[in-house]
Design a protein around this motif. Structure first.
Motif, PDB file in Angstrom:
ATOM      1  N   GLY A  15      24.015  58.469   1.804  1.00 34.06           N
ATOM      2  CA  GLY A  15      23.669  57.688   0.630  1.00 34.06           C
ATOM      3  C   GLY A  15      23.257  56.264   0.925  1.00 34.06           C
ATOM      4  O   GLY A  15      23.036  55.481   0.013  1.00 34.06           O
ATOM      5  N   LEU A  16      23.166  55.906   2.200  1.00 30.17           N
ATOM      6  CA  LEU A  16      22.775  54.549   2.587  1.00 30.17           C
ATOM      7  C   LEU A  16      21.454  54.568   3.345  1.00 30.17           C
ATOM      8  O   LEU A  16      21.219  55.453   4.153  1.00 30.17           O
ATOM      9  CB  LEU A  16      23.821  53.927   3.530  1.00 30.17           C
ATOM     10  CG  LEU A  16      25.201  53.665   3.001  1.00 30.17           C
ATOM     11  CD1 LEU A  16      26.104  53.170   4.139  1.00 30.17           C
ATOM     12  CD2 LEU A  16      25.158  52.649   1.882  1.00 30.17           C
ATOM     13  N   VAL A  17      20.618  53.599   3.053  1.00 24.55           N
ATOM     14  CA  VAL A  17      19.430  53.377   3.874  1.00 24.55           C
ATOM     15  C   VAL A  17      19.814  52.255   4.822  1.00 24.55           C
ATOM     16  O   VAL A  17      20.063  51.134   4.394  1.00 24.55           O
ATOM     17  CB  VAL A  17      18.214  52.961   3.025  1.00 24.55           C
ATOM     18  CG1 VAL A  17      17.023  52.685   3.924  1.00 24.55           C
ATOM     19  CG2 VAL A  17      17.889  54.019   2.002  1.00 24.55           C
ATOM     20  N   GLY A  18      19.897  52.577   6.087  1.00 25.61           N
ATOM     21  CA  GLY A  18      20.291  51.577   7.064  1.00 25.61           C
ATOM     22  C   GLY A  18      19.083  51.012   7.784  1.00 25.61           C
ATOM     23  O   GLY A  18      17.937  51.247   7.398  1.00 25.61           O
ATOM     24  N   GLU A  19      19.369  50.270   8.832  1.00 28.43           N
ATOM     25  CA  GLU A  19      18.298  49.686   9.639  1.00 28.43           C
ATOM     26  C   GLU A  19      18.662  49.833  11.103  1.00 28.43           C
ATOM     27  O   GLU A  19      19.822  49.676  11.482  1.00 28.43           O
ATOM     28  CB  GLU A  19      18.126  48.208   9.307  1.00 28.43           C
ATOM     29  CG  GLU A  19      17.002  47.553  10.098  1.00 28.43           C
ATOM     30  CD  GLU A  19      16.893  46.068   9.820  1.00 28.43           C
ATOM     31  OE1 GLU A  19      15.931  45.685   9.154  1.00 28.43           O
ATOM     32  OE2 GLU A  19      17.780  45.317  10.269  1.00 28.43           O
ATOM     33  N   VAL A  20      17.664  50.155  11.912  1.00 29.22           N
ATOM     34  CA  VAL A  20      17.865  50.220  13.356  1.00 29.22           C
ATOM     35  C   VAL A  20      16.768  49.430  14.057  1.00 29.22           C
ATOM     36  O   VAL A  20      15.650  49.307  13.553  1.00 29.22           O
ATOM     37  CB  VAL A  20      17.876  51.677  13.889  1.00 29.22           C
ATOM     38  CG1 VAL A  20      19.063  52.452  13.367  1.00 29.22           C
ATOM     39  CG2 VAL A  20      16.596  52.399  13.560  1.00 29.22           C
ATOM     40  N   MET A  21      17.118  48.893  15.199  1.00 27.21           N
ATOM     41  CA  MET A  21      16.150  48.236  16.067  1.00 27.21           C
ATOM     42  C   MET A  21      15.846  49.234  17.176  1.00 27.21           C
ATOM     43  O   MET A  21      16.751  49.639  17.922  1.00 27.21           O
ATOM     44  CB  MET A  21      16.727  46.949  16.644  1.00 27.21           C
ATOM     45  CG  MET A  21      17.068  45.907  15.600  1.00 27.21           C
ATOM     46  SD  MET A  21      15.667  45.348  14.631  1.00 27.21           S
ATOM     47  CE  MET A  21      14.772  44.401  15.847  1.00 27.21           C
ATOM     48  N   VAL A  22      14.578  49.661  17.256  1.00 26.89           N
ATOM     49  CA  VAL A  22      14.166  50.704  18.202  1.00 26.89           C
ATOM     50  C   VAL A  22      13.230  50.110  19.244  1.00 26.89           C
ATOM     51  O   VAL A  22      12.302  49.359  18.913  1.00 26.89           O
ATOM     52  CB  VAL A  22      13.457  51.862  17.456  1.00 26.89           C
ATOM     53  CG1 VAL A  22      12.959  52.915  18.433  1.00 26.89           C
ATOM     54  CG2 VAL A  22      14.392  52.496  16.432  1.00 26.89           C
ATOM     55  N   LEU A  34      13.608  51.426   8.891  1.00 25.90           N
ATOM     56  CA  LEU A  34      14.576  51.950   7.930  1.00 25.90           C
ATOM     57  C   LEU A  34      15.143  53.219   8.541  1.00 25.90           C
ATOM     58  O   LEU A  34      14.406  53.987   9.166  1.00 25.90           O
ATOM     59  CB  LEU A  34      13.910  52.257   6.595  1.00 25.90           C
ATOM     60  CG  LEU A  34      13.320  51.053   5.868  1.00 25.90           C
ATOM     61  CD1 LEU A  34      12.613  51.521   4.597  1.00 25.90           C
ATOM     62  CD2 LEU A  34      14.391  50.046   5.531  1.00 25.90           C
ATOM     63  N   ALA A  35      16.439  53.466   8.354  1.00 25.99           N
ATOM     64  CA  ALA A  35      17.062  54.591   9.046  1.00 25.99           C
ATOM     65  C   ALA A  35      17.960  55.424   8.134  1.00 25.99           C
ATOM     66  O   ALA A  35      18.658  54.895   7.277  1.00 25.99           O
ATOM     67  CB  ALA A  35      17.884  54.085  10.222  1.00 25.99           C
ATOM     68  N   TYR A  36      17.912  56.721   8.370  1.00 27.33           N
ATOM     69  CA  TYR A  36      18.768  57.700   7.698  1.00 27.33           C
ATOM     70  C   TYR A  36      19.450  58.537   8.773  1.00 27.33           C
ATOM     71  O   TYR A  36      18.939  58.659   9.888  1.00 27.33           O
ATOM     72  CB  TYR A  36      17.941  58.638   6.817  1.00 27.33           C
ATOM     73  CG  TYR A  36      17.271  57.968   5.654  1.00 27.33           C
ATOM     74  CD1 TYR A  36      17.922  57.834   4.432  1.00 27.33           C
ATOM     75  CD2 TYR A  36      15.984  57.464   5.773  1.00 27.33           C
ATOM     76  CE1 TYR A  36      17.304  57.223   3.350  1.00 27.33           C
ATOM     77  CE2 TYR A  36      15.353  56.851   4.700  1.00 27.33           C
ATOM     78  CZ  TYR A  36      16.026  56.735   3.496  1.00 27.33           C
ATOM     79  OH  TYR A  36      15.405  56.124   2.429  1.00 27.33           O
TER      80      TYR A  36
END
Length: 68
Positions: A15-22, A34-36
């Motif tokens: 239920g959360l839209v997270g964030e990642v540094m790729v 944006l990350a799921y």
């Protein structure tokens, strides 16, 4: 993008839209996406190392934690 690694910079969970540094080798740097969760499970806190399982242009990824 699939198979690229990174770190969670904003919590990812159900239920959360997270964030990642790729790390993006083609562009010689690190970028925010944006990350799921790729597989439903526990929340991934900030700092968790992850791998990209699926990519949806332009800036959305589905990630799984990298297990030690």
């Amino acid at each position: 993008m699939v198979g690229s690694t990174g770190r969670v910079s904003g919590a990812v969970g159900a239920g959360l839209v997270g964030e990642v540094m790729v790390h993006v080798p083609e562009r010689q740097g690190t970028e925010a996406f944006l990350a799921y969760l790729a597989v439903p499970g526990d929340r991934l806190p900030v700092g968790t190392p992850v791998v990209v399982v699926e990519y949806q242009p332009p800036r959305t990824v589905y990630v799984a934690p990298i297990l030690p």
